[in-house]
Design a protein around this motif. Structure first.
Motif: not given
Length: 307
Positions: A182-200
């Motif tokens: 769930x979303x709160x489970x991911x707080x504090x973990x490092x995210x590798x994100x996609x670029x702006x405009x990407x649907x995901x």
């Protein structure tokens, strides 16, 4: 069959640039310049004013543009109608697609279609879903594949399938043993994100926000336009990421990544879109119907493999 000079002139008039017209016509800029020069010599008048890095129409050019658009539309319709009578689909089809669909869905769609209609020439342009939708709405493309629900009023949409979005990480990541997150489970973990405009990225940011998690406070280590690059960074242990299940089949088989369901579940809507008001040839309609069927069939296969 339409006069090539008119096709080139219409493109220059539309984009206001010889360079952009050349890109969209798959021509060199000198070739575009030559075609315009021939047309101006035919009418014995200047059709375009060139200056300050921009091309504008003269009064004569405006007249030629109006007739050129009508002639080209009639030529396209004539080609399609005759092809329908001969029951042979042929010619180019300009396709825009998101990167994920281009890499993991489109090859099979094109391969199967070409087996049935070998004279069709797909021309594929890859960009994110937002850009693809805008170009289809502007009638720069005959057809597009996107991963979001189209909301452009000038676009007609056909939903082909849904693709589940999953969290991916290495087998030794602290999240790896979970069945779902769930979303709160991911707080504090490092995210590798996609670029702006990407649907995901758009969908996952909404997923965080709906649970009250401020996306601005997430620990983002990188933002990348390439899904292949995202997966490589995840494999190297630099953090977790989000990806559609179709895009991670090989890594799951190899064991280099694990996939975790999200709660509440999140899905991409795989859609085929076409300009709403444009004359739609049988080629475009047939390709769109074929694509929808292929997307649905492939989605079911992937879902069975994950059970």
């Amino acid at each position: 069959m339409a006069d090539r000079r008119l096709q080139v002139f219409a493109a220059v008039a539309k984009y206001g640039s010889f360079t952009r017209a050349a890109e969209h016509l798959f021509m060199t800029q000198p070739a575009v310049t030559f075609q315009i020069k021939q047309l101006e010599e035919h009418f014995n008048t200047r059709l375009l004013d060139r200056g300050h890095g921009k091309v504008t129409l003269t009064h004569a050019g405006q007249i030629v543009q109006n007739f050129a658009e009508r002639i080209l539309d009639l030529s396209d319709e004539m080609e399609s109608r005759v092809a329908e009578l001969t029951d042979e689909l042929a010619g180019p089809i300009n396709i825009g697609t998101s990167m994920t669909i281009a890499g993991y869905w489109l090859p099979a769609i094109i391969d199967e279609f070409k087996q049935k209609y070998p004279k069709v020439i797909p021309r594929v342009v890859v960009g994110n879903s937002l850009l693809t939708e805008e170009r289809v709405a502007a009638r720069e493309l005959d057809l597009g594949f996107i991963e979001i629900a189209a909301d452009q009023p000038n676009v007609r949409r056909l939903t082909g399938a849904r693709d589940e979005i999953m969290l991916i990480c290495t087998p030794d990541h602290p999240l790896a043993g979970r069945q779902q997150v769930e979303p709160p489970d991911l707080v504090g973990h490092t995210l590798i994100n996609r670029d702006e405009g990407n649907s995901v990225r758009d969908l996952t940011e909404d997923w965080f926000a709906s649970a009250g998690v401020d996306v601005g406070e997430l620990d983002v280590s990188a933002e990348l336009g390439s899904l292949a690059s995202v997966k490589q960074l995840v494999v190297r242990g630099m953090g977790y990421a989000f990806a559609s299940r179709a895009a991670i089949q090989r890594e799951l088989r190899e064991g280099s990544l694990v996939a975790i369901h999200m709660s509440p579940p999140l899905y991409n809507s795989l859609e085929v879109i076409m300009p709403r008001d444009k004359f739609c040839s049988r080629l475009i309609e047939t390709f769109a119907e074929h694509a929808v069927e292929c997307l649905a069939r492939r989605s079911e296969e992937i879902a069975r493999n994950l059970r």
